[in-house]
Design an enzyme around this catalytic site. Sequence first.
Site, PDB file in Angstrom:
ATOM      1  N   CYS A 118       0.830  -1.187   0.000  1.00 17.87           N
ATOM      2  CA  CYS A 118       0.000   0.000   0.000  1.00 17.87           C
ATOM      3  C   CYS A 118       0.876   1.253   0.000  1.00 17.87           C
ATOM      4  O   CYS A 118       1.853   1.339  -0.736  1.00 17.87           O
ATOM      5  CB  CYS A 118      -0.930  -0.063   1.216  1.00 17.87           C
ATOM      6  SG  CYS A 118      -2.347   1.040   1.185  1.00 17.87           S
ATOM      7  N   THR A 119       0.567   2.229   0.853  1.00 18.31           N
ATOM      8  CA  THR A 119       1.322   3.475   0.859  1.00 18.31           C
ATOM      9  C   THR A 119       2.629   3.373   1.635  1.00 18.31           C
ATOM     10  O   THR A 119       3.310   4.387   1.817  1.00 18.31           O
ATOM     11  CB  THR A 119       0.464   4.621   1.417  1.00 18.31           C
ATOM     12  OG1 THR A 119      -0.025   4.270   2.718  1.00 18.31           O
ATOM     13  CG2 THR A 119      -0.703   4.918   0.484  1.00 18.31           C
TER      14      THR A 119
END
Length: 250
Positions: A118-119
Amino acid sequence: MTAFIRERNTAAMIDPGHHLQIGSLLFEGLDQIDLTGPFEVLSRIPNSTYGIFGKTMDPVRDIKGLRLTPDATLGEAPQLDVLHVPGGFGQEDLMADEEVLGWLRAQAADATCVFSVCTGALLLGAAGLLRGRRATTHWSAFETLPYFGAEAVDERVVVDGDWVFAAGVTAGIDGALRVAAELRGDEAAQTIQLHMVYAPEPPFDSGTPQTAPPEVVSKARKAVEGITARRTETAKRIGKELDVDLTTFS
């Protein structure tokens, strides 16, 4: 859309007799599945030790309030063979945290594999580690990757040499299985998958902006527009600091 952009890099496989040190970054406001999904895989890799490392030993809460506790501080972490960097809304608060960014640089320098979910990719970008790499991240932050010098690749899992990027949340399980295969071979990864009974059959084909109904996508984008705007501004600032040439990726 295919699951992976490259064939497995068998050169990345290492001696099965080598004991692996595997570790994950823990921080306030992460998305727990970015951590616990890969944990289910990484903690089962043969001949390895797995740990969770935070800035302090204080418990943190994920974005929905789940309490998580580190095994040790960043300074107490050994040199990791596998560095796992999860994401979540709390990632934004670490984008200028030199203690965390410096730790990521130091660990990545000698790691056998760097794995973001993800981030978490944005944290690696803030540390200056994405320049020239093919990478992916959560759909809501995907457009920020070029600001860090990365080539954004819209796939669930992207393998760039000995770096692995998972697009977001549950994609971390797929990415972790790829890491397991890279390090211990396909059979070991398949055995882990079998023990996890990981054979998803979702009731809806709504897991990406390309497949979800337009009205669902619109509402989802609206729900995260605030954090998306903040991430974009941060990415632009860091891009300037890194002197990234965006024309390379246009």
